[in-house]
Design a protein around this motif. Structure first.
Motif, PDB file in Angstrom:
ATOM      1  N   GLY A 146      -8.001 -23.699 -13.990  1.00 34.30           N
ATOM      2  CA  GLY A 146      -8.019 -22.944 -15.223  1.00 34.30           C
ATOM      3  C   GLY A 146      -8.275 -21.465 -15.084  1.00 34.30           C
ATOM      4  N   ARG A 147      -8.379 -20.839 -16.268  1.00 28.29           N
ATOM      5  CA  ARG A 147      -8.697 -19.426 -16.329  1.00 28.29           C
ATOM      6  C   ARG A 147     -10.067 -19.194 -15.716  1.00 28.29           C
ATOM      7  NH1 ARG A 147      -5.206 -17.050 -19.901  1.00 28.29           N
ATOM      8  NH2 ARG A 147      -6.575 -15.352 -20.525  1.00 28.29           N
ATOM      9  N   ASN A 148     -10.317 -17.962 -15.333  1.00 34.79           N
ATOM     10  CA  ASN A 148     -11.582 -17.589 -14.694  1.00 34.79           C
ATOM     11  C   ASN A 148     -11.719 -18.196 -13.305  1.00 34.79           C
ATOM     12  OD1 ASN A 148     -12.223 -16.327 -17.197  1.00 34.79           O
ATOM     13  ND2 ASN A 148     -12.949 -18.289 -17.974  1.00 34.79           N
ATOM     14  N   SER A 149     -10.576 -18.383 -12.645  1.00 33.91           N
ATOM     15  CA  SER A 149     -10.594 -18.774 -11.227  1.00 33.91           C
ATOM     16  C   SER A 149      -9.634 -17.873 -10.460  1.00 33.91           C
ATOM     17  CB  SER A 149     -10.215 -20.248 -11.058  1.00 33.91           C
ATOM     18  OG  SER A 149      -8.903 -20.504 -11.533  1.00 33.91           O
ATOM     19  N   GLY A 378      -2.562 -32.921 -17.152  1.00 34.06           N
ATOM     20  CA  GLY A 378      -3.782 -33.157 -17.904  1.00 34.06           C
ATOM     21  C   GLY A 378      -4.008 -32.207 -19.061  1.00 34.06           C
ATOM     22  N   LEU A 379      -5.087 -32.516 -19.788  1.00 33.99           N
ATOM     23  CA  LEU A 379      -5.549 -31.734 -20.931  1.00 33.99           C
ATOM     24  C   LEU A 379      -7.003 -31.357 -20.675  1.00 33.99           C
ATOM     25  CD1 LEU A 379      -5.428 -30.748 -23.948  1.00 33.99           C
ATOM     26  CD2 LEU A 379      -6.148 -33.075 -24.571  1.00 33.99           C
ATOM     27  N   PHE A 380      -7.329 -30.074 -20.922  1.00 34.68           N
ATOM     28  CA  PHE A 380      -8.684 -29.571 -20.683  1.00 34.68           C
ATOM     29  C   PHE A 380      -9.201 -28.915 -21.954  1.00 34.68           C
ATOM     30  CE2 PHE A 380     -11.497 -26.020 -19.476  1.00 34.68           C
ATOM     31  CZ  PHE A 380     -12.468 -26.710 -18.768  1.00 34.68           C
ATOM     32  N   LEU A 381     -10.433 -29.256 -22.347  1.00 35.91           N
ATOM     33  CA  LEU A 381     -11.080 -28.691 -23.525  1.00 35.91           C
ATOM     34  C   LEU A 381     -12.473 -28.221 -23.145  1.00 35.91           C
ATOM     35  CD1 LEU A 381     -10.223 -31.539 -26.074  1.00 35.91           C
ATOM     36  CD2 LEU A 381      -9.016 -29.359 -25.832  1.00 35.91           C
ATOM     37  N   LEU A 382     -12.838 -27.016 -23.593  1.00 39.19           N
ATOM     38  CA  LEU A 382     -14.174 -26.480 -23.293  1.00 39.19           C
ATOM     39  C   LEU A 382     -14.693 -25.720 -24.498  1.00 39.19           C
ATOM     40  CD1 LEU A 382     -15.507 -24.790 -20.101  1.00 39.19           C
ATOM     41  CD2 LEU A 382     -15.600 -23.508 -22.245  1.00 39.19           C
ATOM     42  N   GLU A 383     -15.956 -25.932 -24.800  1.00 37.92           N
ATOM     43  CA  GLU A 383     -16.655 -25.156 -25.816  1.00 37.92           C
ATOM     44  C   GLU A 383     -17.983 -24.694 -25.221  1.00 37.92           C
ATOM     45  OE1 GLU A 383     -17.081 -26.854 -29.680  1.00 37.92           O
ATOM     46  OE2 GLU A 383     -15.141 -27.884 -29.594  1.00 37.92           O
ATOM     47  N   GLU A 384     -18.267 -23.411 -25.353  1.00 30.17           N
ATOM     48  CA  GLU A 384     -19.519 -22.863 -24.835  1.00 30.17           C
ATOM     49  C   GLU A 384     -20.101 -21.908 -25.867  1.00 30.17           C
ATOM     50  OE1 GLU A 384     -21.378 -21.217 -20.669  1.00 30.17           O
ATOM     51  OE2 GLU A 384     -19.292 -20.731 -21.116  1.00 30.17           O
ATOM     52  N   ARG A 385     -21.399 -21.995 -26.065  1.00 22.22           N
ATOM     53  CA  ARG A 385     -22.083 -21.108 -26.992  1.00 22.22           C
ATOM     54  C   ARG A 385     -23.281 -20.483 -26.289  1.00 22.22           C
ATOM     55  NH1 ARG A 385     -23.293 -22.342 -33.382  1.00 22.22           N
ATOM     56  NH2 ARG A 385     -23.853 -20.198 -33.968  1.00 22.22           N
ATOM     57  N   LEU A 386     -23.350 -19.152 -26.351  1.00 21.50           N
ATOM     58  CA  LEU A 386     -24.429 -18.406 -25.725  1.00 21.50           C
ATOM     59  C   LEU A 386     -25.217 -17.666 -26.790  1.00 21.50           C
ATOM     60  CD1 LEU A 386     -22.469 -16.767 -22.760  1.00 21.50           C
ATOM     61  CD2 LEU A 386     -23.772 -18.891 -22.713  1.00 21.50           C
ATOM     62  N   TYR A 387     -26.520 -17.894 -26.791  1.00 19.74           N
ATOM     63  CA  TYR A 387     -27.427 -17.135 -27.648  1.00 19.74           C
ATOM     64  C   TYR A 387     -28.257 -16.233 -26.724  1.00 19.74           C
ATOM     65  CZ  TYR A 387     -26.544 -21.067 -30.853  1.00 19.74           C
ATOM     66  OH  TYR A 387     -25.966 -22.049 -31.625  1.00 19.74           O
ATOM     67  N   SER A 418     -17.227 -19.513 -27.268  1.00 22.09           N
ATOM     68  CA  SER A 418     -15.940 -19.564 -26.563  1.00 22.09           C
ATOM     69  C   SER A 418     -15.339 -20.952 -26.704  1.00 22.09           C
ATOM     70  CB  SER A 418     -16.128 -19.241 -25.075  1.00 22.09           C
ATOM     71  OG  SER A 418     -16.675 -17.956 -24.893  1.00 22.09           O
ATOM     72  N   LYS A 419     -14.029 -20.987 -26.948  1.00 24.61           N
ATOM     73  CA  LYS A 419     -13.296 -22.248 -27.011  1.00 24.61           C
ATOM     74  C   LYS A 419     -12.031 -22.129 -26.173  1.00 24.61           C
ATOM     75  CE  LYS A 419     -14.867 -23.827 -31.565  1.00 24.61           C
ATOM     76  NZ  LYS A 419     -14.452 -24.309 -32.915  1.00 24.61           N
ATOM     77  N   VAL A 420     -11.776 -23.155 -25.379  1.00 22.95           N
ATOM     78  CA  VAL A 420     -10.601 -23.163 -24.505  1.00 22.95           C
ATOM     79  C   VAL A 420      -9.876 -24.491 -24.671  1.00 22.95           C
ATOM     80  CG1 VAL A 420      -9.745 -22.974 -22.137  1.00 22.95           C
ATOM     81  CG2 VAL A 420     -11.808 -21.721 -22.815  1.00 22.95           C
ATOM     82  N   THR A 421      -8.569 -24.410 -24.823  1.00 23.25           N
ATOM     83  CA  THR A 421      -7.695 -25.579 -24.787  1.00 23.25           C
ATOM     84  C   THR A 421      -6.601 -25.296 -23.772  1.00 23.25           C
ATOM     85  OG1 THR A 421      -8.092 -26.055 -27.124  1.00 23.25           O
ATOM     86  CG2 THR A 421      -6.166 -27.078 -26.106  1.00 23.25           C
ATOM     87  N   ALA A 422      -6.357 -26.232 -22.875  1.00 26.60           N
ATOM     88  CA  ALA A 422      -5.366 -25.996 -21.828  1.00 26.60           C
ATOM     89  C   ALA A 422      -4.594 -27.274 -21.520  1.00 26.60           C
ATOM     90  CB  ALA A 422      -6.029 -25.476 -20.554  1.00 26.60           C
ATOM     91  N   LEU A 423      -3.317 -27.097 -21.195  1.00 30.51           N
ATOM     92  CA  LEU A 423      -2.450 -28.160 -20.693  1.00 30.51           C
ATOM     93  C   LEU A 423      -1.976 -27.749 -19.304  1.00 30.51           C
ATOM     94  CD1 LEU A 423      -0.285 -28.739 -23.892  1.00 30.51           C
ATOM     95  CD2 LEU A 423      -1.991 -30.327 -22.985  1.00 30.51           C
ATOM     96  N   PHE A 424      -1.969 -28.685 -18.362  1.00 34.00           N
ATOM     97  CA  PHE A 424      -1.564 -28.322 -17.006  1.00 34.00           C
ATOM     98  C   PHE A 424      -0.783 -29.462 -16.358  1.00 34.00           C
ATOM     99  CE2 PHE A 424      -5.771 -30.216 -16.700  1.00 34.00           C
ATOM    100  CZ  PHE A 424      -5.655 -31.100 -15.634  1.00 34.00           C
ATOM    101  N   TYR A 443      -0.969 -23.826 -19.317  1.00 38.65           N
ATOM    102  CA  TYR A 443      -1.022 -23.004 -20.521  1.00 38.65           C
ATOM    103  C   TYR A 443      -2.430 -23.095 -21.089  1.00 38.65           C
ATOM    104  CZ  TYR A 443      -0.578 -21.414 -25.315  1.00 38.65           C
ATOM    105  OH  TYR A 443      -0.768 -20.746 -26.498  1.00 38.65           O
ATOM    106  N   SER A 444      -3.028 -21.935 -21.347  1.00 41.84           N
ATOM    107  CA  SER A 444      -4.392 -21.887 -21.881  1.00 41.84           C
ATOM    108  C   SER A 444      -4.425 -21.076 -23.159  1.00 41.84           C
ATOM    109  CB  SER A 444      -5.351 -21.252 -20.863  1.00 41.84           C
ATOM    110  OG  SER A 444      -5.409 -21.995 -19.674  1.00 41.84           O
ATOM    111  N   ASP A 445      -5.186 -21.561 -24.111  1.00 43.37           N
ATOM    112  CA  ASP A 445      -5.434 -20.836 -25.352  1.00 43.37           C
ATOM    113  C   ASP A 445      -6.942 -20.703 -25.500  1.00 43.37           C
ATOM    114  OD1 ASP A 445      -4.246 -19.931 -28.140  1.00 43.37           O
ATOM    115  OD2 ASP A 445      -6.061 -21.095 -28.546  1.00 43.37           O
ATOM    116  N   GLU A 446      -7.403 -19.468 -25.643  1.00 44.42           N
ATOM    117  CA  GLU A 446      -8.845 -19.234 -25.655  1.00 44.42           C
ATOM    118  C   GLU A 446      -9.211 -18.263 -26.762  1.00 44.42           C
ATOM    119  OE1 GLU A 446     -12.471 -17.973 -22.621  1.00 44.42           O
ATOM    120  OE2 GLU A 446     -10.447 -18.306 -21.879  1.00 44.42           O
ATOM    121  N   SER A 447     -10.359 -18.515 -27.370  1.00 41.35           N
ATOM    122  CA  SER A 447     -10.886 -17.600 -28.370  1.00 41.35           C
ATOM    123  C   SER A 447     -12.365 -17.353 -28.090  1.00 41.35           C
ATOM    124  CB  SER A 447     -10.712 -18.163 -29.782  1.00 41.35           C
ATOM    125  OG  SER A 447     -11.524 -19.301 -29.974  1.00 41.35           O
TER     126      SER A 447
END
Length: 746
Positions: A146-149, A378-387, A418-424, A443-447
């Motif tokens: 994924g992204r960030n590699s 595959g399908l990859f989903l990630l959610e991260e929240r930083l306070y 941060s939210k990431v959805t990816a298909l690979f 393909y990655s979609d991130e917000s």
């Protein structure tokens, strides 16, 4: 006992045997290394990726405590500590890495632990105990990881439960009050399943020491535990893991590198004299010691962090050639890390970094063998929240004086989602009998959504030095980004155990919001940054010569780096004001170089391993930053031109016991700590030697180890505050540490 769980036990035993002292004397001395660089078990010689492999045994016998020390094993890899121990590491592979000191940022080198992404750089600081192996993948890994590699990926694999009931307990002591207690117990529940409990306790003081007596003794205590379960049936396997960590102590005290011989008249020292500790800061301070490891600083700075989470992996063997894999992981990290950034007994620059990070990721993967071909999708989903709950107190001792105009305490709180959805998909095609082509696309979609609030405490009446709290800024925004990354590679089998490959890969690192210290509302509004991208060409060879017990892996590479994210630490326009700090996308960089890993069994009892990295060119192209500073042709930070790691191991059998000794070195040529290429913020070349000798008799084992054997002086980071305080923060490296461990296996 099912065949699969039994195989795991046999394989684990083989791995232990390969790297245990007895293996040096075996006839089959060139082992087959199994890796997971393409999301499945393969030999290291069949993948078109430059991979460095580190075993859990190597980590244990060298006294390694956490991931920040992995750079000593791998050519063209450097890991530095951003703001002393306990804060996110800055990982750099082949000149590509994190160049930022904010706890909200994500590294451009991905890390996966037991198949699950760890997310932001906060979670890349992990203790290494009861580890099976670690793989370092070099170059962009965007298709499968994924992204960030863009720089590469680090894959950490914990030792998994297997057949049998057994365990070990290890106790150790060492210099600077080093104390270690580790253990593991594995228990087969029935023929199909087993559990494994592992723990680690480490407590130590730093090898740098504080001359300022009112400050408490500085050190860290690290406690970690992991409970895992593995069940394997005819067509389904389930791996479950829960982990917990608690670190606490007093942060490592920083030193001060003054740059003035005469601060009143602003007369600077040479960089050479400054590095020797012969100069003073803007206020005339010097720690007064010729000992490199000595500092004198007001350092009542506690650290406390608690991490916990789980990983679940379900593997369904749909057919004899196809499997469906689901990986689910959650983690939470709560951390408070205080700091002193003036490096003196005064209160001129202090603060605290508070963080709560929550991460949830899922990956659903289908893999199938199609004759000689192989498909992974595959399908990859990630959610991260930083306070973030941060503060930075500047010029506290100057309040109420004629020099206190710039004194202020900044409070900056951020909520970043941060939210990431990816298909690979990746397909490996056996085109010809000797030629294999690999092609992949992701393909990655991130917000990234951010809500940043800051207040400031300033003195409005010089008779009231406690100041008043005023609103400073409030910025709300969103950074959306999507795109493709991919890879094309071709492998050509010259002969048995001899393979050439070429690969082209591209990767992307996400944009985001730099929620660190921002000294004005204008900076806060400009603190979001865009994505960066990297196109990489690599030509490599993997050769094993069993007749002469020699193994060679080498690669040359060329990187085209676009829109690179670089941390800007520039002096303010007003004299004595805090520096301006932004994370910006610079124009472009070009990197090229080479590396070679060699393993040679000189005899049945002697083995030598050597890794050589060479990066002659790693420079910014034509670029002038927003403050008008030209970076063109300047070398990328944390990038040595030459680095070498080498180790010689020797085994001697004494009756029923075995004695194994190893001597090794990690050499880094000079490099800069920031993009300004200041001589004051430079690290001269250095070599860190390590040694260990291990004695094993039946179920008992003793291991004497030493790190930085000759007490080489070096720094993890020199952070430039020269225009603000007339000094650089000096985060010292680790001095000589010697220890002995005793292990009992049962």
């Amino acid at each position: 006992m099912t065949k699969s769980l039994a195989f795991n036990f046999i394989f684990s035993s083989a791995i232990v045997g390969i790297y245990s002292p007895e293996s040096l004397g075996s006839d089959d001395r060139i082992e087959t290394i199994e890796i997971y660089a393409q999301k499945r078990a393969q030999t290291i010689d069949e993948v078109s990726i430059a991979v460095s492999h580190v075993t859990g045994q190597e980590i244990t016998i060298r006294g390694v405590k956490d991931a920040t020390e992995l750079g000593h094993f791998v050519a063209n890899m450097k890991i530095s500590q951003n703001a002393a121990e306990g804060t996110p590491p800055a990982v750099n592979i082949r000149g590509v890495g994190l160049i930022d000191y904010n706890t909200a940022n994500t590294s451009s080198v991905a890390m996966y632990i037991d198949g699950a992404s760890v997310g932001s750089a906060n979670n890349q600081l992990v203790d290494l105990f009861d580890i099976e192996q670690i793989e370092v993948l070099k170059g962009p890994q965007g298709t499968l990881f994924g992204r960030n590699s863009t720089g590469g990926a680090i894959l950490i694999r914990s030792a998994r439960p297997d057949a049998g009931s057994y365990g070990y307990i290890t106790g150790g002591v060492g210099t600077d009050d080093w104390q270690k207690l580790q253990g593991m117990y594995n228990h087969a529940v029935d023929e199909e399943s087993a559990i494994r409990l592992a723990f680690s306790h480490t407590k130590y003081e730093y090898t740098s020491y504080n001359l300022f007596e009112p400050s408490p003794e500085a050190g860290l205590e690290q406690n970690n535990a992991r409970l895992s379960y593995l069940g394997e049936w005819d067509s389904v396997s389930v791996y479950l893991k829960a982990h917990y960590s608690h670190w606490n102590g007093i942060v490592q005290p920083v030193g001060s590198i003054g740059i003035y011989s005469d601060p009143v008249n602003q007369v600077k020292c040479s960089a050479s004299l400054a590095s020797q500790g012969k100069c003073v800061d803007s206020f005339g301070f010097n720690d007064g010691s010729d000992d490199f490891w000595a500092v004198s600083v007001n350092n009542d700075s506690p650290h406390n962090s608690i991490g916990k989470g789980w990983t679940a992996e379900v593997d369904w063997q749909v057919t004899d050639t196809a499997q469906l894999v689901w990986v689910n992981a959650f983690s939470r990290l709560d951390r408070e890390h205080a700091f002193n950034c003036d490096g003196s007994p005064a209160k001129l620059c202090e603060g605290n970094m508070g963080l709560k990070a929550e991460l949830l990721n899922n990956e659903l993967r289908y893999q199938v063998q199609l004759g000689e071909d192989y498909l992974t999708t595959g399908l990859f989903l990630l959610e991260e929240r930083l306070y973030q709950d941060n503060n930075n107190d500047l010029g506290r001792d100057l309040r109420g004086t004629p020099f206190g105009a710039n004194s202020a305490k900044f409070y900056y709180d951020n909520d970043i989602k941060s939210k990431v959805t990816a298909l690979f998909a990746q397909y490996e095609w056996q085109w010809l009998p000797l030629t294999r082509i690999t092609a992949g696309l992701r393909y990655s979609d991130e917000s990234v959504e951010y809500d940043s609030v800051s207040n400031i405490n300033v003195v409005v009446d010089q008779t009231m030095t406690e100041g008043v709290l005023l609103p400073f800024y409030h910025v709300v925004g969103k950074n959306d980004d999507d795109g493709f990354s991919g890879k094309v590679a071709i492998n050509y089998q010259l002969a048995a155990n001899k393979m050439l490959y070429y690969s082209f890969a591209n990767g992307n690192k996400s944009g985001g919001y730099n929620g660190g210290y921002l000294s004005s509302p204008e900076q806060a509004k400009e603190a979001d940054y865009g994505p960066e991208s990297l196109n990489a060409h690599e030509l490599g060879a993997k050769v094993t010569l069993p007749d002469v017990n020699l193994k060679l892996n080498g690669a040359i590479f060329y990187y085209d780096y676009q829109d690179q994210q670089v941390f800007m630490n520039q002096p303010a326009t007003a004299p004595g004001a805090p520096p301006i700090q932004l994370l910006e996308n610079v124009a472009a960089s070009t990197i090229y170089g080479a590396e070679l890993d060699l393993e040679y069994d000189i005899s049945n009892t002697m083995v030598i391993k050597v890794g050589v990295g060479y990066i002659p060119h790693a420079e910014f192209e034509n670029y002038t930053d927003p403050l008008g500073v030209t970076l063109s042709d300047k070398r990328l930070p944390f990038t040595s031109e030459i680095n070498i790691n080498a180790q010689l191991s020797y085994e001697y059998t004494i009756g029923h016991s075995v004695l194994t000794s190893s001597l090794g070195v990690d050499y880094q040529s000079e490099y800069y700590f920031d993009q300004n290429q200041s001589e004051y913020a430079m690290q001269s070349g250095y070599a860190l030697w390590h040694f260990n000798t291990l004695y094993r008799y039946e179920d008992w084992q003793a291991n004497l180890w030493a790190k930085n054997l000759f007490d080489q002086e070096y720094s993890h980071l020199k952070f430039d505050l020269s225009q603000f305080l007339g000094m650089l923060e000096d985060f010292k490296g680790e001095g000589r540490r010697i220890g002995v461990d005793f292990t009992y296996r049962f």
